[in-house]
Design an enzyme around this catalytic site. Sequence first.
Site, PDB file in Angstrom:
ATOM      1  N   CYS A 382       6.793 -12.757 -23.053  1.00 52.57           N
ATOM      2  CA  CYS A 382       6.584 -11.397 -23.569  1.00 52.57           C
ATOM      3  C   CYS A 382       5.681 -11.454 -24.800  1.00 52.57           C
ATOM      4  O   CYS A 382       4.492 -11.703 -24.660  1.00 52.57           O
ATOM      5  CB  CYS A 382       7.914 -10.717 -23.835  1.00 52.57           C
ATOM      6  SG  CYS A 382       7.795  -8.930 -23.641  1.00 52.57           S
ATOM      7  N   HIS A 508      10.748 -11.146 -18.666  1.00 53.69           N
ATOM      8  CA  HIS A 508      11.782 -12.013 -19.241  1.00 53.69           C
ATOM      9  C   HIS A 508      12.510 -12.809 -18.160  1.00 53.69           C
ATOM     10  O   HIS A 508      13.553 -12.367 -17.663  1.00 53.69           O
ATOM     11  CB  HIS A 508      12.790 -11.173 -20.040  1.00 53.69           C
ATOM     12  CG  HIS A 508      12.208 -10.608 -21.280  1.00 53.69           C
ATOM     13  ND1 HIS A 508      12.166 -11.327 -22.458  1.00 53.69           N
ATOM     14  CD2 HIS A 508      11.609  -9.425 -21.535  1.00 53.69           C
ATOM     15  CE1 HIS A 508      11.584 -10.586 -23.389  1.00 53.69           C
ATOM     16  NE2 HIS A 508      11.234  -9.432 -22.849  1.00 53.69           N
ATOM     17  N   GLU A 510      14.263 -15.389 -18.499  1.00 54.27           N
ATOM     18  CA  GLU A 510      15.525 -15.970 -18.971  1.00 54.27           C
ATOM     19  C   GLU A 510      16.754 -15.225 -18.470  1.00 54.27           C
ATOM     20  O   GLU A 510      17.825 -15.807 -18.345  1.00 54.27           O
ATOM     21  CB  GLU A 510      15.538 -16.040 -20.506  1.00 54.27           C
ATOM     22  CG  GLU A 510      15.579 -14.701 -21.239  1.00 54.27           C
ATOM     23  CD  GLU A 510      14.206 -14.113 -21.537  1.00 54.27           C
ATOM     24  OE1 GLU A 510      13.231 -14.485 -20.844  1.00 54.27           O
ATOM     25  OE2 GLU A 510      14.104 -13.261 -22.457  1.00 54.27           O
TER      26      GLU A 510
END
Length: 547
Positions: A382, A508, A510
């Site tokens: 990001c 994202h 993650e």
Amino acid sequence: MNKYIFVTGGVCSSLGKGVAAASLGSLLECRGLSVRMVKIDPYINVDAGTMSPYQHGEVYVTDDGAETDLDLGNYARFTQSPIMRASSITTGQIYQEVIQREREGRYLGRTVQVIPHITDRIKQRIFAVGESAEVDVTIVEVGGTVGDIESVPYLEAARQMTRELGHENVITVHLTLIPEVAGNELKTKPTQHSVKELREIGLQPDVLLCRAPVALTDDLRRKISVFTNVEEEAVVSAYDIKTTIYDIPLSFYRQQLDEIVLRKLHMPLHETDLGAWEHVSRAFRHAEHTVRIGFVGKYIDLNDAYKSVDEALFHGGIANGVRVELVKIDSEELEREADLDRIFDDIDGILVPGGFGSRGVQGMINTARWARENNVPYFGICLGMQVMVIEYARNVMGMPGADSTEFTPETSDPVVSLLEEQVNVKNYGGTMRLGANDTLLYEGYKIREIYGRETIRERHRHRYEVSNLYRERLHEAGLLVAGVTPDAELVESVQWSGHTWGIGVQYHPEFRSKPVAAHPLFQSFIAASYARERARTARAHADVPAG
Ligand code: GLN
């Protein structure tokens, strides 16, 4: 009949209730059950979107674009439960919904009160998740600590549900603390008091999870049982785990937590398969090498601010059979380029995560440059990707003033900007891009190889975009555009050409990584960093004079 487990907390906060609830959920899944996880946050904020990472840690984003508490991330890492907007309930939402109904005249002139209207709404929200045919057990974690004013309506809703559905269908698991005082003595009094408080509200806990530095002796468990009216075998030790939080499901399993819970819920005990957790535990114990990841962000003093990124890096370690050490570096310390060689001296890979606001951005830009010029694995997420774009424009393409309009609205070269500041682009509305959407990965780039797929789906939380006015020039200069939205309007991924591992993603990844299934990008990033670690240590050995 669908079953419900309320998980409450006593004595104090931060005992790991979310991980405990998620571990229990996982154990039930290992026995073939379909589990749903729900988090109640008794604060008045409608969601976590407006809360500072300093106060509240990471904001966890769901597929359907909700900005939620970071515990939802724990659920996503430990269980298969879909985590959606409906999984997160706050007092702000409940009141907003009730007040809206009141304004619409739907209470037919009655006085609107906490009981029954607020409690009914709470129950409806829980049933909305739990009452579907494919769900066996719904675990509802009540945030905060028993005794807080804010959580009273939720505990009252739990009490009502227990009575309405029957105690064989709704149970309460209470997580509490057994502190150690001078002389290594474990004290049960705070637990006794917190159970007493729960019982005053009308909830008798069925299971106690006792956080303590060490496992409780049988004597102590017996004592706790007598004082709290919880069966002795249902007094479970949640002792400190020295290895990894991913050993907690196994630790609970060894104490038969899942069996106890299933018996109390009058559910059959199917065989379990803990293979995935055993694999994680083994990988952790047998890892010999340590890969050091430089983690360059601005909220690094606070442990939980990048929770999902931290965990995803550990997952990458598990997948590669190595230990991952996070070296957290405040980006403001990297503002002098001369310091970077020293600071990154023994670092094997660098990650720059998301963030908002201009503070510390120059240090991130310096970091990206250093990683690019020294051919060190770099993963930009990001803001970490936007920084790659700014750095490339400034240092490779000769645009010293290049910036994001987030940091310098009047910049000469707005290489990252709001869509409405760009031309020839559909109007996306100027608000935050939130939640999952598809991304197309172009053939011939590393990221496509890593995913092994053309279309992926990942979650977003950002406002600014790589500018389409500069995109082609960036690409031609060597900041390769490797992934885009399906309409090709927005850049989703970039890659440094000719670099060992330099990848940025606007989304994202993650949020989708699990210990039992590391996200491919984190797995690949740690593999690349491990290769550098190997080369670095080989060189160090060669440098040592023989004899
Ligand atoms: N501040 C940047 C934006 O809004 C990046 C956001 C992020 O990293 N999550 O686009």
